[in-house]
Design an enzyme around this catalytic site. Structure first.
Site, PDB file in Angstrom:
ATOM      1  N   HIS A 173       0.873  -1.177   0.000  1.00  0.00           N
ATOM      2  CA  HIS A 173       0.000   0.000   0.000  1.00  0.00           C
ATOM      3  C   HIS A 173       0.909   1.226   0.000  1.00  0.00           C
ATOM      4  CE1 HIS A 173      -3.005  -2.870   2.027  1.00  0.00           C
ATOM      5  NE2 HIS A 173      -3.372  -2.700   0.769  1.00  0.00           N
TER       6      HIS A 173
ATOM      7  N   GLU B  13       1.246  -5.554  10.751  1.00  0.00           N
ATOM      8  CA  GLU B  13       0.621  -4.235  10.870  1.00  0.00           C
ATOM      9  C   GLU B  13       1.319  -3.527  12.028  1.00  0.00           C
ATOM     10  OE1 GLU B  13      -1.496  -2.997   8.839  1.00  0.00           O
ATOM     11  OE2 GLU B  13      -2.408  -4.695   7.793  1.00  0.00           O
TER      12      GLU B  13
ATOM     13  N   HIS C 181       3.371  -3.561   6.891  1.00  0.00           N
ATOM     14  CA  HIS C 181       2.330  -2.571   6.615  1.00  0.00           C
ATOM     15  C   HIS C 181       2.150  -1.653   7.818  1.00  0.00           C
ATOM     16  CE1 HIS C 181       0.330  -4.525   3.018  1.00  0.00           C
ATOM     17  NE2 HIS C 181       1.142  -5.482   3.430  1.00  0.00           N
TER      18      HIS C 181
END
Length: 342
Positions: free
Chosen positions: A64, A222, A159
């Site tokens: 991303h 994450e 991420h």
């Protein structure tokens, strides 16, 4: 562009869209060989020839494009390898994922790249993300395909999250049909990851692709909140960064690290139409708990009601396209999962 610019600052070089004049060479005083494989793809290997037991490690960030902190960490990792400040004990592929989105400062341009792996990119041929998904699949397949027989294979996909979380840093393990490995869970503990989410169905993420098609021990990390380039407090990512560096350099994990809590997916909220309503606050944190009987979503005749004594919601997002996941529901399975580690 001289190769020195690539090696000095992999991130800046990649954002500039340049190609190096030389595509391979030596660095770290001759101890490491490097190879530029394309935009955002940089491979390293020890120059020594004792490759038989050498692990193969793929570390990725920027799948991303707006998740900048892991991208910055990965660029610093490459810089330290080049300078010889970090020894290299494995075959390593460093991947910056969605480079056009990184340049634009966006999560993605047309489609979420982390939903286009395992061939799903073929279903959206007009998407600007589709060629990149195919390129990353090919790069991973070639990298792991050249791994020494019987050697360890790892993929760490880093991420940051859009929303806050009850557990600030957590991991997601793809569904492979086998229990999680002790090696992976202990590595996550060493990285000070507080919680692990176990998927129970196949997906189209990058880590699922490398786990299923390349035989890698793979996870999605994450590591905090999305922020623009240059605005990250990288000290908050230090434990995960240290764990990645130990994996790459052959260092030992610290003994006695607390193992993460484990949660298993038991259901998901799928967006049927644009009429979907999620009955949670817009800023609800990942892993927020709800009790039995709570209605969490409604979409026409579809309704999701909590069925267990406690369920936690992860990745609630009512703005996804119809047909996509608008939230995951998980339950705590720590005791059973840790008891079954192999």
């Amino acid at each position: 562009m001289p190769a020195a610019a690539l090696l000095d600052d992999f991130l800046a070089f990649t954002l500039a869209g340049d190609a190096p004049a030389e595509r391979d060479g030596a660095c770290a005083g001759g101890a490491v060989r490097w190879q530029w494989l394309g935009d955002g793809l940089l491979a390293f290997e020890p120059a020594a020839t004792d490759a038989a037991a050498r692990a193969s490690v793929l570390v990725s960030a920027g799948v991303h494009g707006d998740e900048t902190a892991p991208i910055e960490l990965l660029s610093m990792l490459a810089r330290d390898l080049v300078a010889g400040a970090l020894p290299l004990a494995c075959r390593l592929l460093v991947v910056l994922g969605n480079v056009p989105a990184m340049r634009a400062g966006e999560r993605y341009l047309d489609d979420d790249l982390n939903r286009l792996f395992s061939g799903r990119h073929a279903q959206v041929p007009a998407s600007r993300e589709a060629p990149r998904a195919a390129q990353l699949e090919a790069a991973a397949s070639a990298f792991f395909g050249a791994a020494p027989a019987g050697s360890a294979r790892w993929h760490i996909d880093m991420h940051t999250a859009i929303r806050a979380s009850v557990f600030e840093q957590f991991a997601l393990l793809p569904h492979t049909g086998t229990p999680p490995t002790r090696a992976m869970v202990e590595w996550l503990g060493d990285a000070r990851i507080a919680a692990v989410l176990l998927h129970t169905a196949k997906g189209n993420t990058y880590s699922h692709f490398t786990a299923e098609h390349c035989g890698a021990l793979a996870c999605t990390l994450e590591l905090g909140k999305v922020r623009p380039f240059g605005q990250n407090d990288l000290t908050r990512f230090a434990p995960a960064d240290r764990a990645v560096r130990k994996l790459v350099s052959g260092g030992r994990a610290e003994g006695g690290a607390t193992l993460p809590r484990v949660f298993t997916v038991i259901d998901q909220i799928t967006k049927q139409s644009d009429a979907l309503e999620l009955f949670v606050a817009a800023d609800v944190a990942n892993f927020t708990a709800f009790t039995r009987g709570t209605v969490l979503a409604q979409d026409g005749d579809y309704r999701y009601t909590v069925k267990h004594d406690e369920e936690r919601i992860v990745f609630p997002n009512p703005t996804v396209k119809p047909g996509l996941r608008a939230g995951l529901l998980v339950v705590d399975t720590t005791r059973d999962t840790l008891a079954a580690l192999v």
